[in-house]
Design a protein around this motif. Sequence first.
Motif, PDB file in Angstrom:
ATOM      1  N   SER A  95       0.826  -1.213   0.000  1.00 17.26           N
ATOM      2  CA  SER A  95       0.000   0.000   0.000  1.00 17.26           C
ATOM      3  C   SER A  95       0.860   1.264   0.000  1.00 17.26           C
ATOM      4  CB  SER A  95      -0.911   0.012   1.234  1.00 17.26           C
ATOM      5  OG  SER A  95      -0.133  -0.051   2.427  1.00 17.26           O
ATOM      6  N   ASP A  96       2.189   1.095   0.149  1.00  9.91           N
ATOM      7  CA  ASP A  96       3.110   2.240   0.170  1.00  9.91           C
ATOM      8  C   ASP A  96       4.362   1.859  -0.625  1.00  9.91           C
ATOM      9  OD1 ASP A  96       4.488   4.557   0.694  1.00  9.91           O
ATOM     10  OD2 ASP A  96       4.999   4.023   2.770  1.00  9.91           O
ATOM     11  N   ARG A  97       4.222   1.812  -1.936  1.00  9.80           N
ATOM     12  CA  ARG A  97       5.322   1.348  -2.788  1.00  9.80           C
ATOM     13  C   ARG A  97       6.558   2.227  -2.627  1.00  9.80           C
ATOM     14  NH1 ARG A  97       3.893  -1.772  -7.444  1.00  9.80           N
ATOM     15  NH2 ARG A  97       5.464  -0.636  -8.635  1.00  9.80           N
ATOM     16  N   HIS A  98       6.366   3.530  -2.675  1.00  7.19           N
ATOM     17  CA  HIS A  98       7.501   4.453  -2.593  1.00  7.19           C
ATOM     18  C   HIS A  98       8.232   4.306  -1.255  1.00  7.19           C
ATOM     19  CE1 HIS A  98       9.757   8.152  -3.494  1.00  7.19           C
ATOM     20  NE2 HIS A  98       9.603   8.441  -2.210  1.00  7.19           N
ATOM     21  N   GLY A  99       7.470   4.254  -0.176  1.00  7.23           N
ATOM     22  CA  GLY A  99       8.088   4.126   1.136  1.00  7.23           C
ATOM     23  C   GLY A  99       8.799   2.798   1.324  1.00  7.23           C
ATOM     24  N   ASP A 100       8.201   1.709   0.817  1.00 14.19           N
ATOM     25  CA  ASP A 100       8.831   0.395   0.937  1.00 14.19           C
ATOM     26  C   ASP A 100      10.157   0.351   0.184  1.00 14.19           C
ATOM     27  OD1 ASP A 100       6.915  -0.644   2.555  1.00 14.19           O
ATOM     28  OD2 ASP A 100       5.821  -1.703   0.963  1.00 14.19           O
ATOM     29  N   VAL A 101      10.158   0.871  -1.041  1.00 10.85           N
ATOM     30  CA  VAL A 101      11.389   0.875  -1.842  1.00 10.85           C
ATOM     31  C   VAL A 101      12.464   1.707  -1.163  1.00 10.85           C
ATOM     32  CG1 VAL A 101      12.400   1.640  -4.025  1.00 10.85           C
ATOM     33  CG2 VAL A 101      10.218   0.435  -4.023  1.00 10.85           C
ATOM     34  N   ARG A 102      12.080   2.861  -0.620  1.00  6.92           N
ATOM     35  CA  ARG A 102      13.051   3.725   0.051  1.00  6.92           C
ATOM     36  C   ARG A 102      13.664   3.030   1.265  1.00  6.92           C
ATOM     37  NH1 ARG A 102      13.773   7.897   3.742  1.00  6.92           N
ATOM     38  NH2 ARG A 102      14.787   9.777   2.878  1.00  6.92           N
ATOM     39  N   ARG A 103      12.835   2.357   2.058  1.00 11.56           N
ATOM     40  CA  ARG A 103      13.328   1.671   3.260  1.00 11.56           C
ATOM     41  C   ARG A 103      14.254   0.503   2.889  1.00 11.56           C
ATOM     42  NH1 ARG A 103       8.201   3.177   5.112  1.00 11.56           N
ATOM     43  NH2 ARG A 103       7.227   1.345   4.163  1.00 11.56           N
ATOM     44  N   VAL A 104      13.859  -0.257   1.872  1.00 15.27           N
ATOM     45  CA  VAL A 104      14.712  -1.372   1.440  1.00 15.27           C
ATOM     46  C   VAL A 104      16.060  -0.853   0.973  1.00 15.27           C
ATOM     47  CG1 VAL A 104      15.002  -3.161  -0.328  1.00 15.27           C
ATOM     48  CG2 VAL A 104      12.824  -2.939   0.870  1.00 15.27           C
ATOM     49  N   TYR A 105      16.042   0.254   0.233  1.00 16.34           N
ATOM     50  CA  TYR A 105      17.298   0.797  -0.289  1.00 16.34           C
ATOM     51  C   TYR A 105      18.234   1.240   0.839  1.00 16.34           C
ATOM     52  CZ  TYR A 105      20.715   3.768  -2.520  1.00 16.34           C
ATOM     53  OH  TYR A 105      21.905   4.319  -2.917  1.00 16.34           O
ATOM     54  N   ILE A 106      17.722   2.017   1.766  1.00 10.42           N
ATOM     55  CA  ILE A 106      18.578   2.535   2.840  1.00 10.42           C
ATOM     56  C   ILE A 106      19.180   1.402   3.658  1.00 10.42           C
ATOM     57  CG2 ILE A 106      18.577   3.857   4.997  1.00 10.42           C
ATOM     58  CD1 ILE A 106      16.566   5.764   3.708  1.00 10.42           C
ATOM     59  N   GLN A 107      18.365   0.416   4.002  1.00  7.24           N
ATOM     60  CA  GLN A 107      18.870  -0.707   4.788  1.00  7.24           C
ATOM     61  C   GLN A 107      19.917  -1.499   4.010  1.00  7.24           C
ATOM     62  OE1 GLN A 107      15.418  -2.964   5.944  1.00  7.24           O
ATOM     63  NE2 GLN A 107      14.567  -1.327   7.202  1.00  7.24           N
ATOM     64  N   SER A 108      19.631  -1.755   2.733  1.00  5.35           N
ATOM     65  CA  SER A 108      20.557  -2.562   1.946  1.00  5.35           C
ATOM     66  C   SER A 108      21.849  -1.811   1.648  1.00  5.35           C
ATOM     67  CB  SER A 108      19.897  -3.011   0.635  1.00  5.35           C
ATOM     68  OG  SER A 108      19.503  -1.898  -0.142  1.00  5.35           O
ATOM     69  N   PHE A 109      21.771  -0.482   1.430  1.00  4.68           N
ATOM     70  CA  PHE A 109      22.997   0.267   1.142  1.00  4.68           C
ATOM     71  C   PHE A 109      23.888   0.365   2.378  1.00  4.68           C
ATOM     72  CE2 PHE A 109      25.852   3.751   0.440  1.00  4.68           C
ATOM     73  CZ  PHE A 109      26.158   3.671  -0.911  1.00  4.68           C
ATOM     74  N   ARG A 110      23.291   0.580   3.536  1.00  9.26           N
ATOM     75  CA  ARG A 110      24.094   0.648   4.753  1.00  9.26           C
ATOM     76  C   ARG A 110      24.849  -0.662   4.995  1.00  9.26           C
ATOM     77  NH1 ARG A 110      23.105   4.651   8.516  1.00  9.26           N
ATOM     78  NH2 ARG A 110      23.572   3.233  10.234  1.00  9.26           N
ATOM     79  N   PHE A 111      24.137  -1.750   4.767  1.00 11.69           N
ATOM     80  CA  PHE A 111      24.782  -3.047   4.928  1.00 11.69           C
ATOM     81  C   PHE A 111      25.882  -3.239   3.874  1.00 11.69           C
ATOM     82  CE2 PHE A 111      25.043  -7.657   4.197  1.00 11.69           C
ATOM     83  CZ  PHE A 111      25.350  -8.071   5.481  1.00 11.69           C
ATOM     84  N   LEU A 112      25.602  -2.814   2.629  1.00 10.90           N
ATOM     85  CA  LEU A 112      26.590  -2.954   1.561  1.00 10.90           C
ATOM     86  C   LEU A 112      27.835  -2.128   1.843  1.00 10.90           C
ATOM     87  CD1 LEU A 112      27.444  -3.900  -1.281  1.00 10.90           C
ATOM     88  CD2 LEU A 112      26.254  -1.899  -2.200  1.00 10.90           C
ATOM     89  N   PHE A 113      27.664  -0.919   2.352  1.00  9.56           N
ATOM     90  CA  PHE A 113      28.811  -0.042   2.599  1.00  9.56           C
ATOM     91  C   PHE A 113      29.813  -0.722   3.526  1.00  9.56           C
ATOM     92  CE2 PHE A 113      31.153   3.258   4.796  1.00  9.56           C
ATOM     93  CZ  PHE A 113      31.459   4.155   3.791  1.00  9.56           C
ATOM     94  N   VAL A 114      29.312  -1.240   4.627  1.00 12.35           N
ATOM     95  CA  VAL A 114      30.188  -1.905   5.595  1.00 12.35           C
ATOM     96  C   VAL A 114      30.792  -3.171   4.989  1.00 12.35           C
ATOM     97  CG1 VAL A 114      30.280  -3.034   7.843  1.00 12.35           C
ATOM     98  CG2 VAL A 114      28.879  -0.983   7.533  1.00 12.35           C
ATOM     99  N   THR A 115      29.948  -3.966   4.354  1.00 15.09           N
ATOM    100  CA  THR A 115      30.403  -5.244   3.798  1.00 15.09           C
ATOM    101  C   THR A 115      31.429  -5.044   2.696  1.00 15.09           C
ATOM    102  OG1 THR A 115      28.242  -6.228   4.272  1.00 15.09           O
ATOM    103  CG2 THR A 115      29.642  -7.371   2.696  1.00 15.09           C
ATOM    104  N   ALA A 116      31.161  -4.117   1.775  1.00 14.57           N
ATOM    105  CA  ALA A 116      32.027  -3.939   0.615  1.00 14.57           C
ATOM    106  C   ALA A 116      33.419  -3.458   1.008  1.00 14.57           C
ATOM    107  CB  ALA A 116      31.384  -2.959  -0.365  1.00 14.57           C
ATOM    108  N   PHE A 117      33.494  -2.523   1.950  1.00 14.11           N
ATOM    109  CA  PHE A 117      34.822  -2.039   2.339  1.00 14.11           C
ATOM    110  C   PHE A 117      35.638  -3.142   3.006  1.00 14.11           C
ATOM    111  CE2 PHE A 117      33.488   2.256   1.401  1.00 14.11           C
ATOM    112  CZ  PHE A 117      34.687   2.868   1.049  1.00 14.11           C
TER     113      PHE A 117
END
Length: 501
Positions: free
Chosen positions: A293-315
């Motif tokens: 029911s909130d496509r924009h909000g869901d996509v935004r939340r998934v992105y922020i969580q996944s990028f934060r995890f990627l930043f730490v993991t990738a370095f």
Amino acid sequence: MSLGILGRNAAFSVAQVGISAVLLFALYRVLIHFITIADVGLWSLVMASTSVARLSEMGLGGGVVRFVAADLGRGDGRKAAVTIGMSLALVTGMILLASALLYPIFQIGLEKALPQEMLPNGLVLLRYAVASLVLTTIANVFLSALDGMQRMDLRATTQLGGSIVQLVAALVLVPAHGVLGLGPVQIITACFTLVVAAVIAIRQIRQPLAAWWTWDRKRARELVKYGGGLQVAAVGQLLFDPTVKVLLTYFGGLAFTGYYEMANRMMLQFRSMIVSAYNALVPFVAGRLETSSDRHGDVRRVYIQSFRFLFVTAFAYYGVIGAALPFVLTLWLGHFEPAFLAIATLCWLGWWANTMVGPSYFLYLAVGRLRWAVTAQLTIGVLNLIFAWALGLAFGGAGVLIGSALGLALGGGVTLIAFHLEHHISLRDCIPFEALPLASAMLVGATACIAFAIHLTAPTLIQFAAGPALVGIVAAAMLWHQPVYRALWTRMRAILPRSAS
């Protein structure tokens, strides 16, 4: 479509990539024992030159992932079978036609690019390369279907089986036939993957045979429209790998191309350890958004969580890889080769930068917004062509590699910038600033290990082993104290018991 399924898919994908990396290491160790590095470069160039025929696929494999996931998300298994069947028919017809029409052009291209003494083998390998391309393109429809069913564990198992078959076939055929043995090896591997993927996909979908042969005009238009966007992106990809290999052969010779093939395949395999996990976001998000029911909000939340995890993991991950490059390359080749280390270092930098755009790229695919994903691929291809050619004229083969690394880094950033602007995300939202000491330590450690190797006059494996071991210990210790990892562990402990019950 639970987080447990997403975790399972990501875990199997990562495991498959890790085991495949070991098999790839063994495969190239066999190759350089029985054939020359120039022969490896010849096979790499031939395979890359035929990849232009993939444009005939019209991106339908990527469309299968999204639409099958959406169909199954609505509980419509029959529509999913229709989608796979139509895609299979379209892809098979188009790749066969394109291969037949382009084969004479491939021949002319090799005659222009290859030294005269390498041309006979190149023309023989060309026939195998085209046949392999047809088989793998068809197999990709079934592999994409498994992704859409969120059964990446089955896809990973199939591809792992293919890697094992490839290694065994190479052990039998290459010692007896030299570089020409690589042709049958590729055909055997492609046939195995096609048959196994087809059987598994058909059994998983469990729909009557009639559904597979049904034509749905509306879905066909949707597939072509979505796939057309992906295919424009494929033009950018074709401007990358084949261009780099052709320019490397022209400016540096086939041996240089052979070293690049090994180094780039290795770095792509390392990169896949991370990217394959994020690739699981496409069917997961595509299916989940069908009931959101909130496509924009869901996509935004998934992105922020996944990028934060990627930043730490990738370095942490790329830092350890960079530190280990001198050790791994020396072990792989059997001796230390400075040119091989230089090539691998440039590949390492380029693909590290490109990995950071993974969440934005895959989320654009998941929501069906292809504009910026396509733009990024085209930008990578165009910048690679411009930079690699210009720097190749100035610095030879090394300039080509510097140009390709710049193209990867700058072009890939298009999706990241676009996603942040579109969803009003600032760097403060997605970069965990508590991870900056970790990032700094990894950069310093990797750089020191590479510089140390270059300045040694008679390096040994023992000398190269200490650096990555130390960097790995530091990475593990610092990761343990990262909040993003503690939050992930807490969530996994909550999910796993429910998934197992």
